[in-house]
Design an enzyme around this catalytic site. Structure first.
Site, PDB file in Angstrom:
ATOM      1  N   CYS A   1       8.505 -33.602   4.313  1.00  0.00           N
ATOM      2  CA  CYS A   1       8.927 -31.814   4.162  1.00  0.00           C
ATOM      3  C   CYS A   1       7.963 -31.190   3.554  1.00  0.00           C
ATOM      4  CB  CYS A   1      10.076 -32.052   2.985  1.00  0.00           C
ATOM      5  SG  CYS A   1      11.406 -33.149   3.301  1.00  0.00           S
ATOM      6  N   ALA A   2       6.853 -31.277   4.174  1.00  0.00           N
ATOM      7  CA  ALA A   2       5.864 -30.463   3.789  1.00  0.00           C
ATOM      8  C   ALA A   2       6.069 -29.136   4.170  1.00  0.00           C
ATOM      9  CB  ALA A   2       4.716 -30.816   4.704  1.00  0.00           C
TER      10      ALA A   2
ATOM     11  N   ARG B   1       8.138 -26.364   7.711  1.00  0.00           N
ATOM     12  CA  ARG B   1       9.229 -25.437   7.698  1.00  0.00           C
ATOM     13  C   ARG B   1       8.810 -24.592   9.019  1.00  0.00           C
ATOM     14  NH1 ARG B   1       8.793 -22.016   3.206  1.00  0.00           N
ATOM     15  NH2 ARG B   1      10.787 -21.292   4.026  1.00  0.00           N
TER      16      ARG B   1
ATOM     17  N   ARG C   1      10.740 -39.268   1.602  1.00  0.00           N
ATOM     18  CA  ARG C   1      10.996 -40.717   0.699  1.00  0.00           C
ATOM     19  C   ARG C   1      12.115 -40.574  -0.056  1.00  0.00           C
ATOM     20  NH1 ARG C   1       5.092 -40.608  -1.713  1.00  0.00           N
ATOM     21  NH2 ARG C   1       5.602 -38.291  -1.233  1.00  0.00           N
TER      22      ARG C   1
ATOM     23  N   LEU D   1       1.931 -35.269   7.177  1.00  0.00           N
ATOM     24  CA  LEU D   1       1.628 -36.046   6.169  1.00  0.00           C
ATOM     25  C   LEU D   1       0.176 -35.598   5.589  1.00  0.00           C
ATOM     26  CD1 LEU D   1       3.392 -39.164   6.831  1.00  0.00           C
ATOM     27  CD2 LEU D   1       4.224 -37.450   5.155  1.00  0.00           C
TER      28      LEU D   1
ATOM     29  N   HIS E   1      -2.165 -40.356   7.764  1.00  0.00           N
ATOM     30  CA  HIS E   1      -1.903 -40.420   9.055  1.00  0.00           C
ATOM     31  C   HIS E   1      -2.133 -41.754   9.894  1.00  0.00           C
ATOM     32  CE1 HIS E   1      -2.541 -35.577   9.346  1.00  0.00           C
ATOM     33  NE2 HIS E   1      -1.524 -35.982   8.509  1.00  0.00           N
TER      34      HIS E   1
ATOM     35  N   LYS F   1      -3.131 -31.356  11.790  1.00  0.00           N
ATOM     36  CA  LYS F   1      -4.587 -31.613  11.556  1.00  0.00           C
ATOM     37  C   LYS F   1      -4.698 -31.240   9.776  1.00  0.00           C
ATOM     38  CE  LYS F   1      -5.894 -28.119  10.249  1.00  0.00           C
ATOM     39  NZ  LYS F   1      -5.371 -27.442   9.094  1.00  0.00           N
TER      40      LYS F   1
ATOM     41  N   ARG G   1      -4.910 -30.529  -0.539  1.00  0.00           N
ATOM     42  CA  ARG G   1      -6.080 -30.325   0.119  1.00  0.00           C
ATOM     43  C   ARG G   1      -7.129 -30.243  -0.945  1.00  0.00           C
ATOM     44  NH1 ARG G   1      -2.943 -25.458   3.339  1.00  0.00           N
ATOM     45  NH2 ARG G   1      -1.549 -26.000   1.544  1.00  0.00           N
TER      46      ARG G   1
ATOM     47  N   ASP H   1      -9.671 -29.026   6.433  1.00  0.00           N
ATOM     48  CA  ASP H   1      -8.296 -27.828   6.609  1.00  0.00           C
ATOM     49  C   ASP H   1      -8.701 -26.622   7.261  1.00  0.00           C
ATOM     50  OD1 ASP H   1      -5.733 -27.056   6.072  1.00  0.00           O
ATOM     51  OD2 ASP H   1      -6.639 -25.597   4.624  1.00  0.00           O
TER      52      ASP H   1
END
Lengths: 360, 360
Positions: B13-14, B18, B38, B78, B83, B101, B173, B186
């Site tokens: 649910c990063a 959304r 999770r 994720l 990854h 990415k 990050r 990033d």
């Protein structure tokens, strides 16, 4: 124009001298007084076609201009390799000095020129014209704003113009004995000045040339780049070239904002120039846009930047001549810093792209 | 939406999920089919607030999404360090892969992911969304024009966004065990992709990190730059940062023209995006302006770039699923090239800014 107008002599009939002659004509405190060329005929033609008044002096040598006691200041657009000789001689003859860039082949030459000006109480200024555009002042104001720009983090500058095959064969800027710094001295000079300007003239600590400089057969640089870094976390890069189409960009990134200009050396239009800024931008909900969006700022000017340069220089010369002021040190100081960085980049190119420390 | 719509499962649910959920909803050939987290509660909340249809599957694990035989494709946002495991497992479970990415911590990991996709006949695409904006195609068209842009000489790219103190403490990050490449993975990912894109995906030969990368206390990169060079005379530089205010610039200089864009990653506005070009410009008489002047180009789009990405990916997946097509190799190929350059820059940072050869 009153009696106080500063009387200019010009050494040589370079193409760029046409633009500066016009600027001297347009400046309210300066007057075209003398032109000297190795050929009297060329000098006469130049005077006739560049707005010199009928009473202007036309000389068949550079010396004659320097020997004319009524010349207050000289503009020197000669090939760089001749600057040391003629600029020092001009200073010895008590002429204030507006010196075309690149000002010298290296800082040791420049120091001799600056010493000659200083010891004779003369104003020195290099002819980096864009410094005098009111847009430049507006941009600097933004870069100095702690709330809208913050602390400079990174700046990238470019300057290129795609030259003709004729230029690549014949121009003084590709001849090792005339302008040995090639595009680094010509277009790179502006990039380095732009970077120093954005860093409020703090001298970088290290310069490193980037892979891979392009040379002509005589070993003169036609395209190159470099990275600069400071004691703190500021960094800069630039790219200068005779081989790319016209480009003149500054991208300055600060902790709270950023600035972009795409025609900093010579604005697209003479009387109206723009730049854009962004400040405290964030993503909108879902990261599908920015808020606030960048802004475009327009600066209008009646006098072109070249005339504003002449006006500023003449005002300083006038203050020395009529009010016993001292020479303004800002101009020799930033000229020397620019040359120091150019020298370091050249040294890095010459030593296989190793980093070079820049020492004041 | 017909039966042919590609059914997406999302792993986690990063925040970025959304935006991509919205994109899947907007894409005419895709549908939100499953979400796994999770925490089942988190997954339910995510589905409820991100436009999932009532019949969408909500799972309390990533595995459950992969084990659902009706899921055609997964979007994986994720942390990068996860990854390799989840992308390979997804491929083993025959799920086409839209991978956020930075796609992997290094090319060796990415190769395992790509091999898993290829051996299972699956489409792979990284989620570099701006590649799919119609403006990007228009810009590429200009860069490919031999008369108006010519041969690429130099490109400079930036991407930064000024992060919050909270981000600097807590975001994945800046955590070495989650996104170990920091801002290089990033924001640097986009800069490298932009440079490859401008070079028509020709891999550079050498990468060198620039003075001086900034790290957090855990050794994660917060700001850095690099220069790249090719076999021919092309060169590139980029600067990426978490510490400067928002900036997303590409400045590409060719022999006959140049291109500038200032919001290439995420346009200022979702439905209207601009870039500017200059072609075959020269100085006007006396060098007091340009002719022709640069042009601004505007591209309108009904579907946002993220939805166009989902649409393109789903179209390729549909061709495999319904028409026995083969996977489109462009996307894994350019993803791998991007990772190769990122790896080389990281290696240069780690080896004291020495140049690193990039090998395919």
């Amino acid at each position: 124009m009153g009696e106080e107008a500063i009387r200019f002599g010009i050494l040589g009939c370079a193409e760029i001298a046409r633009k500066v002659s016009r600027a001297i004509s347009l400046s309210p405190n300066a007057t075209l007084y003398a032109i000297g060329s190795r050929s009297l005929e060329k000098a006469s033609k130049f005077a006739a076609s560049n707005g010199f008044p009928a009473h202007a002096k036309v000389y068949g040598s550079y010396e004659a201009v320097l020997d004319d006691p009524d010349v207050d200041a000289v503009y020197v657009p000669l090939p760089t390799s001749l600057h040391l000789h003629w600029a020092v001689l001009a200073a010895q003859k008590k002429k204030h000095l507006l010196l075309e860039k690149p000002v010298a082949l290296n800082v040791s030459e420049l120091d001799q020129i600056l010493e000659a000006c200083e010891s004779n109480g003369l104003q020195y200024m290099d002819a980096t014209m864009w410094m005098h555009h009111p847009r430049t002042h507006n941009m600097f104001h933004f870069l100095s704003d702690p709330h809208h720009f913050g602390r400079l983090q990174s700046v990238h500058a470019t300057f290129s113009y795609g030259v003709s095959p004729y230029f690549l064969e014949n121009d003084i800027r590709v001849k090792p004995d005339l302008d040995g710094l090639g595009t680094l001295g010509d277009t790179g000079w502006y990039c380095v000045r732009a970077i120093l300007w954005a860093a409020n003239y703090e001298l970088p600590k290290t310069a490193r040339a980037l892979d891979k400089p392009t040379y002509n057969e005589a070993g003169v640089i036609l395209a190159c780049g470099a990275s600069l870094s400071w004691e703190d976390d500021k960094v800069a890069t630039f790219y200068c070239s005779f081989l790319s189409d016209m480009a003149m960009d500054i991208t300055a990134m600060g902790t709270k904002g950023s600035l972009r200009v795409h025609d900093y050396v010579i604005p697209n239009k003479e009387k109206e120039a723009t730049f854009s800024t962004s400040s405290n931008s964030d993503f909108v909900e879902l990261s599908i846009g920015w808020a606030p969006n960048p802004c475009v700022h327009t600066t209008l000017t009646d006098l072109p930047q070249e005339a504003l340069m002449v006006k500023e220089f003449s005002s300083l010369v006038g203050a020395i001549k009529f009010s016993n002021s001292k020479a303004e040190e800002k101009w020799p100081t930033i000229s020397r810093k620019t040359q120091l960085v150019i020298d370091a980049v050249k040294a890095s190119i010459d030593n296989g792209l190793q980093p070079v420390q820049i020492k004041d």
